[in-house]
Design a protein around this motif. Structure first.
Motif, PDB file in Angstrom:
ATOM      1  N   ARG A  19       3.454   3.611  -1.874  1.00 34.93           N
ATOM      2  CA  ARG A  19       2.758   2.926  -2.963  1.00 34.93           C
ATOM      3  C   ARG A  19       1.665   2.011  -2.419  1.00 34.93           C
ATOM      4  NH1 ARG A  19       4.868   3.028  -8.033  1.00 34.93           N
ATOM      5  NH2 ARG A  19       6.949   3.921  -8.300  1.00 34.93           N
ATOM      6  N   THR A  20       1.954   1.298  -1.346  1.00 35.60           N
ATOM      7  CA  THR A  20       0.960   0.400  -0.765  1.00 35.60           C
ATOM      8  C   THR A  20      -0.248   1.169  -0.248  1.00 35.60           C
ATOM      9  OG1 THR A  20       2.718  -1.144  -0.147  1.00 35.60           O
ATOM     10  CG2 THR A  20       0.602  -1.381   0.972  1.00 35.60           C
ATOM     11  N   ALA A  21       0.019   2.299   0.425  1.00 29.84           N
ATOM     12  CA  ALA A  21      -1.086   3.112   0.935  1.00 29.84           C
ATOM     13  C   ALA A  21      -1.936   3.669  -0.203  1.00 29.84           C
ATOM     14  CB  ALA A  21      -0.545   4.243   1.804  1.00 29.84           C
ATOM     15  N   LEU A  22      -1.283   4.136  -1.275  1.00 31.26           N
ATOM     16  CA  LEU A  22      -2.031   4.660  -2.410  1.00 31.26           C
ATOM     17  C   LEU A  22      -2.861   3.567  -3.082  1.00 31.26           C
ATOM     18  CD1 LEU A  22       0.517   7.087  -4.127  1.00 31.26           C
ATOM     19  CD2 LEU A  22      -1.599   7.690  -2.960  1.00 31.26           C
ATOM     20  N   ALA A  23      -2.260   2.379  -3.205  1.00 32.05           N
ATOM     21  CA  ALA A  23      -3.000   1.277  -3.826  1.00 32.05           C
ATOM     22  C   ALA A  23      -4.210   0.887  -2.991  1.00 32.05           C
ATOM     23  CB  ALA A  23      -2.073   0.079  -4.022  1.00 32.05           C
ATOM     24  N   SER A  24      -4.055   0.843  -1.656  1.00 31.33           N
ATOM     25  CA  SER A  24      -5.197   0.526  -0.795  1.00 31.33           C
ATOM     26  C   SER A  24      -6.283   1.583  -0.918  1.00 31.33           C
ATOM     27  CB  SER A  24      -4.737   0.394   0.653  1.00 31.33           C
ATOM     28  OG  SER A  24      -3.812  -0.671   0.797  1.00 31.33           O
ATOM     29  N   ALA A  25      -5.876   2.858  -0.958  1.00 36.03           N
ATOM     30  CA  ALA A  25      -6.855   3.932  -1.115  1.00 36.03           C
ATOM     31  C   ALA A  25      -7.561   3.843  -2.464  1.00 36.03           C
ATOM     32  CB  ALA A  25      -6.168   5.287  -0.963  1.00 36.03           C
TER      33      ALA A  25
END
Length: 745
Positions: free
Chosen positions: A9-15
């Motif tokens: 989720r964190t990686a998707l939010a950063s992207a």
């Protein structure tokens, strides 16, 4: 499993944040002659800013806005790398990066769209995208999902306004914003109930002590309306759809009569003037010596445009002063010429004077020569001085006017067109009468054609005639229609046509150029090929040329001594017909900065001081919090307590100077109902122990630092919106932290 899902989720939010911040990249890249590399640079900038700011946020343990300036050193390194890849006018990566930071915004506004890819023209978009991604990352990490899209949306509106002509419909930008919003919403953490580790906390009122009077605890304040949340919700509901609709629907409104204004016109042309001879003043001398080679041209046989003069002062015609530096790809004309033929020629300039660049039709690309472009006339000036001795290739759209619909065309009459109708005082008395009789009645095209025919049939072309094209020369030349006039050159006939057209109410100007020259594919253009003509502006057609030059020629007369005095290069000496132009801008922002300019220094120093304040104040706070992780346990506890006392002052929370740590903890517990009061009391006890020689452990220090961070964050979020916005930039905080003895004991 839960940890892996959280990381995803964190990686998707950063992207998603990087994607939304990179949404303006397609519109910004359209303003350069190589859009694809610029788009790649801006996309990498957004991703890099999101990653660096997210890492700084974790290192600062939720330091909020302090994570934004913490990542700026990496942005500076990135800008130096761009200076190495796309150097600007200043040599050396570091000096070029500094010059770009100081001058990028001004140079963008004084450079035509389709600009070259150089660091001084890239720095401002790169900085804007970096800040948008950094601010969005902090908002997202603080739990504000939709507001994290606002920085990219606002930058998107600015990008669309910056290049209203070069940028097409922003479908890709709108798609990037929509995709980023969808991914960000999907990756947002699910809200959980606010519970303690051992179950729900139920607060039961103390009925026995309800009437205890003064001994009762003070009543809690009612929670105030979340003004900031309401403002953010309204902003998201208005700005996000509005920005996406504005850039996405521009293709539907292509034929709308209302067009966006170019901010470059409001900024004005670059201020540094250069001196250029009026190109019209060469023609009389050249007609007397028509065999001097000026340039060699290779390519299809076509006429070349050299310069356009729109301002008539009475004694002379002047070119526009709105030349802006551009790249290899040039802006197309506002009105597309009829039946254009794409023509490319290669020009090797010989003795052609000045910096004007001969081009076929409306130029669309030039290679081998740095140029400045006038958007209205489509003419070019060399940015590197005179064109003599230079070789370049130029591609242009040559119109075919024979099939144009000029019969029913209407001349433009807007406010911006009034300058093409303006005649200065001092006109010859007979000018208005001659214009009215020669033009007659009918459509605008019919009247303009009659004016050109009157000049062609009433006069003769006289090579070597005296120069000059102002009111004085026209008063001697012009005769009443029906009578036979004298001889002159295209210098006078083009000026006479434009002046008569204005007197007849037709917007006009003078153009100067060259015939195709002698030869087939490879040919020589000589002085005798130079010619001037008049142009009339029609709505939806643009500038239509009219040839007023007579076909009948008189023998070459022997030039007088005053006419044979020429400068080096064969042009006439400065007389009443030669005019120095001081209103044209140079490369304006493309040249080297003047290091000795005291005015610039006075502007730079306050800017640097402001930048140091904006970056230094949050960094000092971040450094103080970082130091809480080092030192002995008592030192860490005392330092953490000092930071909490500083936070109470920044929050405007009144605390008596004699308050003890336990009393302070009680005060904070009442102010922050969501903070566990028992944990705050424990912090107060640990502070007393650290101050007065009690036993404290590193675990106690870690507990105190964590609680102080949590209390500081809660205190900041409980303040009104203006105080929250200025929290990290309060200049008193470093001073209070440096003198803890003056804080409450």
């Amino acid at each position: 499993m839960v940890g892996a899902v959280t990381r995803i989720r964190t990686a998707l939010a950063s992207a998603a944040v990087a994607l939304a911040a990179a949404a303006p990249a397609p519109l910004l890249a359209s303003g350069y002659d190589r859009p694809l590399p610029v788009f790649a640079v801006l996309a990498v900038t957004a991703a890099l800013a999101a990653g660096v700011t997210s890492a700084a946020y974790r290192m600062l343990r939720g330091g909020g806005p302090a994570a934004i300036p913490a990542g700026l050193p990496v942005a500076a390194v990135w800008l130096v790398a761009l200076a190495s890849w796309a150097p600007g006018p200043v040599k050396g990566p570091v000096p070029a990066a500094v010059d770009a930071v100081l001058h990028s915004g001004a140079r963008i506004l004084t450079t035509a769209p389709q600009a070259p890819v150089t660091v001084d023209l890239l720095a401002f978009p790169v900085a804007a995208v970096w800040l948008a991604a950094a601010i969005a990352t902090v908002l997202r990490r603080d739990g504000h999902v939709l507001p994290a899209l606002l920085p990219g949306a606002l930058l998107l509106c600015g990008a669309a306004a910056l290049n209203p002509q070069a940028a097409g419909p922003g479908y890709w930008s709108a798609a990037l914003v929509a995709t980023g919003a969808a991914v960000l919403l999907v990756a947002a953490p699910r809200p959980r109930p606010d519970t303690a580790s051992a179950g729900f906390i139920v607060r039961v009122p103390d009925l026995a002590g309800a009437g205890a009077g003064a001994g009762a605890a003070p009543a809690r304040r009612r929670p105030r309306p979340r003004t900031g949340a309401a403002v953010a919700a309204v902003a998201c509901a208005v700005v996000l759809p509005g920005a996406v609709a504005a850039v996405g629907a521009s293709g539907v409104l292509t034929d709308w009569p209302v067009k966006a204004a170019d901010p470059r016109r409001a900024a004005g042309a670059p201020a540094a003037p250069t001196q250029e001879r009026n190109p019209l003043s060469y023609l009389s001398a050249w007609s007397a010596d028509p065999d001097v080679p000026l340039m060699n041209v290779s390519g299809p046989k076509t006429e070349l445009r050299w310069a356009v003069l729109s301002e008539f002062t009475g004694p002379t015609w002047l070119p526009d002063s709105t030349y802006l530096p551009g790249g290899a790809n040039l802006l197309p004309p506002a009105e597309a010429p009829p039946n254009p033929v794409r023509t490319k020629v290669r020009v090797s300039v010989g003795k052609l004077p000045g910096g004007w660049v001969p081009v076929p039709g409306a130029p669309v690309r030039v290679d081998g020569l740095a140029v400045e472009q006038d958007e209205d006339s489509g003419t070019l000036l060399s940015s590197d001085g005179p064109v003599a001795g230079r070789t370049y290739s130029v591609t242009g759209d040559v119109p075919e006017w024979s099939g144009a619909r000029t019969a029913k065309a209407v001349t433009a009459s807007g406010e911006e067109d009034q300058r093409y109708l303006r005649l200065p005082p001092g006109a010859p008395p007979k000018l208005a009468e001659i214009a009215a009789r020669a033009a007659g009645d009918g459509t605008a095209h019919q009247r303009a054609s009659r004016l050109a025919e009157y000049l062609r049939k009433s006069y003769t072309f006289k090579p070597g005639a005296s120069g000059g094209h102002g009111y004085a020369e026209l008063a001697k030349l012009l005769v009443t229609p029906g009578r036979k006039g004298g001889g002159a050159t295209s210098e006078q006939f083009a000026s006479a046509f434009a002046v008569l057209a204005r007197a007849a109410g037709l917007p006009s100007r003078v153009a100067v150029g060259f015939g195709p020259g002698v030869g087939d594919r490879d040919r020589v253009v000589r002085t005798g090929d130079a010619v001037a003509w008049g142009e009339i502006y029609f709505r939806d057609l643009g500038w239509v040329p009219y040839d007023p030059n007579p076909r009948e020629r008189t023998p070459v007369s022997a030039p007088t001594p005053s006419e044979t005095r020429t400068e080096e290069g064969g042009s006439r000496s400065d007389g009443p017909d030669a005019h120095d132009l001081g209103g044209r801008g140079s490369a304006g922002g493309g040249g080297r900065p003047d290091s000795g300019s005291h005015e610039e220094l006075l502007l730079v120093l306050p800017a640097l001081a402001l930048l140091a304040f904006l970056l230094g104040t949050p960094l000092l706070g971040a450094i103080r919090f970082r130091r809480l992780r080092r030192g002995t346990a008592p030192d860490r506890i005392r330092a953490a307590w000092t930071e909490l006392l500083v936070a109470t002052r920044v929050a405007g929370l009144p605390v008596p100077a004699s308050a003890t740590p336990v009393e302070m903890s009680e005060r904070l517990a009442r102010e922050l109902p969501r903070i566990d009061p028992e944990r705050l009391r424990r912090v107060g006890g640990l502070v007393n122990a650290a101050r007065y020689g009690g036993s404290v452990t590193p675990e106690d220090a870690a507990f105190t630092v964590a609680e102080v961070r949590s209390a500081t964050t809660a205190l900041r979020r409980s303040r009104p919106l203006p105080r929250r916005l200025l929290w990290w930039w309060d200049p008193r905080a470093p001073l209070w932290a440096a003198q803890p003895s003056r804080l409450p004991r």
